[in-house]
Design an enzyme around this catalytic site. Structure first.
Site, PDB file in Angstrom:
ATOM      1  N   SER A 165       0.859  -1.146  -0.096  1.00 32.37           N
ATOM      2  CA  SER A 165       0.029  -0.132  -0.208  1.00 32.37           C
ATOM      3  C   SER A 165       0.820   1.335  -0.098  1.00 32.37           C
ATOM      4  CB  SER A 165      -0.965  -0.174   0.982  1.00 32.37           C
ATOM      5  OG  SER A 165      -1.782   0.910   0.967  1.00 32.37           O
ATOM      6  N   ASP A 183      -9.648  -4.676  -4.896  1.00 31.81           N
ATOM      7  CA  ASP A 183      -9.108  -3.686  -4.077  1.00 31.81           C
ATOM      8  C   ASP A 183     -10.001  -2.315  -3.958  1.00 31.81           C
ATOM      9  OD1 ASP A 183      -7.568  -1.611  -2.581  1.00 31.81           O
ATOM     10  OD2 ASP A 183      -5.755  -2.625  -3.307  1.00 31.81           O
ATOM     11  N   HIS A 193      -7.640  -5.223  -0.995  1.00 31.40           N
ATOM     12  CA  HIS A 193      -6.391  -4.471  -0.902  1.00 31.40           C
ATOM     13  C   HIS A 193      -5.321  -5.274   0.241  1.00 31.40           C
ATOM     14  CE1 HIS A 193      -3.994  -0.922  -0.156  1.00 31.40           C
ATOM     15  NE2 HIS A 193      -4.255  -0.834   0.979  1.00 31.40           N
TER      16      HIS A 193
HETATM   17  O1  9J3 Z   1      -0.884   2.181   2.957  1.00 29.87           O
HETATM   18  C1  9J3 Z   1      -2.249   2.055   2.827  1.00 29.87           C
HETATM   19  O2  9J3 Z   1      -3.190   1.139   3.171  1.00 29.87           O
HETATM   20  C2  9J3 Z   1      -2.830   3.139   1.946  1.00 29.87           C
HETATM   21  C3  9J3 Z   1      -4.241   3.080   1.667  1.00 29.87           C
HETATM   22  C4  9J3 Z   1      -4.857   4.443   2.471  1.00 29.87           C
HETATM   23  O3  9J3 Z   1      -5.272   4.106   3.536  1.00 29.87           O
HETATM   24  O4  9J3 Z   1      -4.924   5.570   1.754  1.00 29.87           O
HETATM   25  C5  9J3 Z   1      -5.892   6.531   2.586  1.00 29.87           C
HETATM   26  C6  9J3 Z   1      -5.356   7.951   2.635  1.00 29.87           C
END
Ligand code: 9J3
Ligand code: ZN
Length: 286
Positions: free
Chosen positions: A155, A201, A233
């Protein structure tokens, strides 16, 4: 021109074409471990026994972590990989990748970030700091070939993986996992990159993250896009054989230049119950 004059004139060209039998871009291979099979790269543990050692959260540049390394020194040094979790993710969310990848013949550091809320570019800096720690200061530094390094992350850690590659083109491989980043333009990246997306996702949808990331990487780059069929995700947060299999093949192919692993990447894997899309720039390394 008469034939008997033409033939001597052709000899240099003939000699060059014979030299050319060696691929122009042949790179030194750093083969570690036995010849791979589908079952060996899908296995929960590879051929190397591993040990681990922890890195204090008081270290400078990242939030500490865990180093997993092959115990054997009989094959020389290993390449190394740093792995970052995502937004609000503790190190434990990516821990499964540590021993899984190390047991195939890499030194791996799974990191905690300075804060659970660090943004992708901060995670990039922390991945690079972790690699510097690993190769320069860690207890296992003598086991590592500091010229053969890679980065991975989930992510926002995947976004950091893309940024770390942009900032340090000497890296040999990058694997963003269901990556998230506001920047969709990675045309200056020169690190061979396997973009892993998850079909379902909703946090970092592939249509606005992984696919644009993949498409923006240079068409001349060794790159691939692996889309996990029906996955969310959070697929990279628990043991996942499809992620492991293709990550191992990618790291072996580009950190070790081990062409024995090209068979798992090219020709492209077909769509299946596990893979909803796969794109690449096969053949690799040409
Ligand atoms: O590291 C992640 O899971 C990024 C996805 C996220 O929470 O973005 C929102 C700002
Ligand atoms: Zn599907």
């Amino acid at each position: 021109m008469q034939l008997r004059k033409l033939i001597p004139a052709l000899i240099p060209a003939l000699a060059l074409s014979l030299v050319g039998v060696t691929p122009a871009h042949a790179e030194e291979e750093y083969r570690r471990g036995p010849a791979p099979t589908t079952s060996s790269i899908e296995a929960v543990r590879g051929p190397f026994s591993t040990s681990s050692t922890t890195v204090s959260s008081l270290v400078t540049g990242f939030g500490g972590g865990t180093i997993y390394y092959p115990t054997s020194t009989s094959e020389g040094t290993f390449g190394a990989v740093a792995i970052s979790p995502g937004f609000t993710g503790t190190e434990s969310t990516i821990s499964w990748l540590g021993p899984r990848i190390a047991s195939q013949g890499f030194v791996v550091i799974t990191i905690a970030t300075n804060s659970l809320y660090d943004q992708p570019d901060s995670r990039a800096s922390q991945l690079l700091a972790a690699l510097d720690y690993l190769t320069q200061r860690s207890d296992v530094r003598s086991r590592i070939d500091a010229s053969r390094l890679g980065v991975m992350g989930h992510s926002m850690g995947g976004g950091g993986t893309l940024r770390a590659s942009e900032e340090r083109p000497s890296l040999q491989a990058a694997i963003p996992l269901t990556a998230w980043h506001t920047d969709k333009t990675w045309g200056s990246n020169r690190v061979p990159t396997l973009v892993v997306g998850a079909e379902d996702d909703t946090v970092a949808p592939v249509s606005s993250h992984s696919i644009p990331f993949y498409n923006s990487l240079p068409s001349t780059l060794d790159k691939a896009y692996l889309e996990l069929n029906g996955a969310s995700h959070f697929a990279p947060n628990s043991s996942n054989t499809t992620i492991a299999k293709y990550s191992i093949a990618w790291l072996k192919r580009f950190i070790d230049n081990d062409t024995r692993y090209e068979q798992f990447l090219c020709p492209s894997p077909a769509n299946s119950s596990l893979i909803s899309d796969y794109r690449d720039t096969c053949p690799h390394g040409v």
